[in-house]
Enzyme design. Structure first.
Site, mmCIF file in Angstrom:
data_model
loop_
_atom_site.group_PDB
_atom_site.id
_atom_site.type_symbol
_atom_site.label_atom_id
_atom_site.label_comp_id
_atom_site.label_asym_id
_atom_site.label_seq_id
_atom_site.Cartn_x
_atom_site.Cartn_y
_atom_site.Cartn_z
ATOM 1 N N VAL A 62 0.811 -1.225 0.000
ATOM 2 C CA VAL A 62 0.000 0.000 0.000
ATOM 3 C C VAL A 62 0.843 1.274 0.000
ATOM 4 O O VAL A 62 0.353 2.346 -0.368
ATOM 5 C CB VAL A 62 -1.000 0.038 1.188
ATOM 6 C CG1 VAL A 62 -2.002 -1.100 1.101
ATOM 7 C CG2 VAL A 62 -0.278 0.044 2.529
ATOM 8 N N SER A 140 -7.805 3.310 15.016
ATOM 9 C CA SER A 140 -7.388 2.796 16.337
ATOM 10 C C SER A 140 -7.892 3.746 17.404
ATOM 11 O O SER A 140 -8.038 4.951 17.161
ATOM 12 C CB SER A 140 -5.863 2.721 16.422
ATOM 13 O OG SER A 140 -5.461 2.518 17.766
ATOM 14 N N TYR A 153 2.171 6.555 15.042
ATOM 15 C CA TYR A 153 1.009 5.672 14.851
ATOM 16 C C TYR A 153 -0.299 6.406 15.160
ATOM 17 O O TYR A 153 -1.265 6.338 14.386
ATOM 18 C CB TYR A 153 1.175 4.447 15.760
ATOM 19 C CG TYR A 153 0.110 3.396 15.617
ATOM 20 C CD1 TYR A 153 0.116 2.512 14.539
ATOM 21 C CD2 TYR A 153 -0.888 3.259 16.572
ATOM 22 C CE1 TYR A 153 -0.861 1.525 14.422
ATOM 23 C CE2 TYR A 153 -1.860 2.274 16.472
ATOM 24 C CZ TYR A 153 -1.844 1.408 15.386
ATOM 25 O OH TYR A 153 -2.813 0.438 15.281
HETATM 26 N N1 LIG Z 1 -3.926 -5.395 17.162
HETATM 27 C C1 LIG Z 1 -4.430 -4.323 17.732
HETATM 28 O O1 LIG Z 1 -4.538 -4.237 18.971
HETATM 29 C C2 LIG Z 1 -4.916 -3.168 16.892
HETATM 30 C C3 LIG Z 1 -5.559 -2.117 17.537
HETATM 31 C C4 LIG Z 1 -6.009 -1.037 16.789
HETATM 32 C C5 LIG Z 1 -5.822 -1.039 15.416
HETATM 33 N N2 LIG Z 1 -5.181 -2.074 14.808
HETATM 34 C C6 LIG Z 1 -5.005 -1.976 13.366
HETATM 35 O O2 LIG Z 1 -5.541 -3.122 12.746
HETATM 36 C C7 LIG Z 1 -4.838 -3.360 11.514
HETATM 37 C C8 LIG Z 1 -4.378 -4.814 11.470
HETATM 38 O O3 LIG Z 1 -3.503 -5.036 12.566
HETATM 39 P P1 LIG Z 1 -3.113 -6.489 13.125
HETATM 40 O O4 LIG Z 1 -3.197 -6.384 14.600
HETATM 41 O O5 LIG Z 1 -3.846 -7.541 12.407
HETATM 42 O O6 LIG Z 1 -1.555 -6.490 12.741
HETATM 43 P P2 LIG Z 1 -0.659 -7.555 11.958
HETATM 44 O O7 LIG Z 1 0.729 -7.031 12.078
HETATM 45 O O8 LIG Z 1 -0.950 -8.931 12.431
HETATM 46 O O9 LIG Z 1 -1.178 -7.428 10.453
HETATM 47 C C9 LIG Z 1 -0.854 -6.333 9.619
HETATM 48 C C10 LIG Z 1 -0.813 -6.812 8.188
HETATM 49 O O10 LIG Z 1 -0.491 -5.685 7.345
HETATM 50 C C11 LIG Z 1 0.467 -6.113 6.406
HETATM 51 N N3 LIG Z 1 1.249 -4.983 5.889
HETATM 52 C C12 LIG Z 1 2.269 -4.324 6.496
HETATM 53 N N4 LIG Z 1 2.783 -3.401 5.683
HETATM 54 C C13 LIG Z 1 2.076 -3.471 4.525
HETATM 55 C C14 LIG Z 1 2.145 -2.785 3.277
HETATM 56 N N5 LIG Z 1 3.076 -1.824 3.058
HETATM 57 N N6 LIG Z 1 1.263 -3.101 2.299
HETATM 58 C C15 LIG Z 1 0.346 -4.074 2.514
HETATM 59 N N7 LIG Z 1 0.240 -4.782 3.667
HETATM 60 C C16 LIG Z 1 1.105 -4.481 4.649
HETATM 61 C C17 LIG Z 1 1.331 -7.124 7.152
HETATM 62 O O11 LIG Z 1 2.097 -7.942 6.276
HETATM 63 C C18 LIG Z 1 0.279 -7.880 7.956
HETATM 64 O O12 LIG Z 1 -0.261 -8.970 7.228
HETATM 65 C C19 LIG Z 1 -3.709 -2.329 11.462
HETATM 66 O O13 LIG Z 1 -4.099 -1.228 10.678
HETATM 67 C C20 LIG Z 1 -3.574 -1.921 12.915
HETATM 68 O O14 LIG Z 1 -3.021 -0.627 13.033
HETATM 69 C C21 LIG Z 1 -4.728 -3.136 15.515
#
Ligand SMILES: NC(=O)c1ccc[n+]([C@@H]2O[C@H](COP(=O)([O-])OP(=O)(O)OC[C@H]3O[C@@H](n4cnc5c(N)ncnc54)[C@H](O)[C@@H]3O)[C@@H](O)[C@H]2O)c1
Length: 246
Positions: A62, A140, A153
């Protein structure tokens, strides 16, 4: 028949979103995307195991404009339409503000905010032409309240909420909706690396006294993506166990 594209869906919340969209019947075709195509194999296999669901994968970074332009165009061709887009790809590079390098800042803003902008721009053109579509951005809780150690972030997620509202305003007249889900602390690979002391501190401010599951986020996304939310746009749904009540 609806087609959904979910960025960063090789694992975690993105994978859960793909599975929930498919299982709930909100999307029959799913395009799984991540930085490397082969990372998507497990998600694709899980989706194909669901009756009546078709799934394909794409390499889509992305933060790379050319990759987004080509990837979104290919996604629309795969099943002949693009009805739902979930901007889920996201990363953290935590540090205290006064120690934060410009590189850490840029990496997080490029993926979490510019990435969502690029995907929305490309998918938005297709959806506006079709006069229909639903975009869901994964923000988030820290995009609403800030967080020590996450200047980059939290700024990216606050920006993503503003992008969601602008998208809703610009595309609403063409039948395209845009909403955000703001998760709190969710059990995933992103959070499992945090020290126990940080996890305990988080638990102490969550009224429900537990962390969320990826499925909790996915269910809110599926609602916003579906026709059940036909008159919902420009909104942020918090999935945070009561951690923040804006
Ligand atoms: N886990 C939490 O507590 C939490 C809380 C709030 C928000 N989020 C948000 O939820 C979303 C998913 O998070 P998650 O917890 O599943 O994390 P995760 O790290 O398990 O998954 C993130 C995914 O994004 C992919 N990614 C990274 N850089 C990328 C790029 N340049 N292009 C395409 N894909 C890319 C990674 O390969 C991975 O598969 C994120 O946006 C994160 O900020 C997570």
């Amino acid at each position: 028949m609806k087609t959904a594209l979910v960025t960063g869906s090789a694992r975690g919340i993105g994978r859960a979103i793909c599975e929930e969209l498919a299982r709930s019947g909100v999307a029959q075709n799913v395009v799984v995307c991540d930085v490397k195509k082969e990372w998507c194999d497990e998600t694709v296999a899980a989706l194909r195991a669901i009756e009546g669901v078709k799934a394909e994968s794409l390499a889509l970074d992305v933060s790379d404009e050319a990759s987004v332009v080509a990837g979104v165009a290919e996604a629309a061709k795969l099943f002949g339409s693009l009805d739902i887009v979930v901007n889920n790809a996201g990363v953290t590079r935590d540090d205290l503000l006064v120690r934060m390098t410009a590189e850490k800042w840029d990496t997080v803003l490029d993926i979490n905010l510019k990435g969502a902008f690029l995907v929305t721009r490309e998918a938005g053109k297709i959806m506006m032409r079709a006069r229909s579509g639903s975009i869901v951005n994964i923000a988030s809780v820290v995009g609403l309240m800030g967080n020590a150690g996450q200047a980059n972030y939290s700024a990216s997620k606050g920006g993503l909420i503003a992008l969601t509202k602008t998208t809703a305003r610009e595309l609403g007249g063409r039948g395209v909706r845009a909403n955000a889900v703001a998760p709190g602390f969710i059990d995933s690979k992103m959070t499992e690396v945090l020290p126990d002391a940080v996890k305990q501190q988080m638990l102490s401010v969550i009224p429900m006294k537990k962390f969320g599951k990826v499925e909790d986020v996915a269910k809110a996304v599926a609602f916003l993506a579906s026709d059940n939310a036909a008159y919902v746009t420009g909104q942020v749904i918090s999935v945070n166990g009561g951690m923040l009540m804006p």
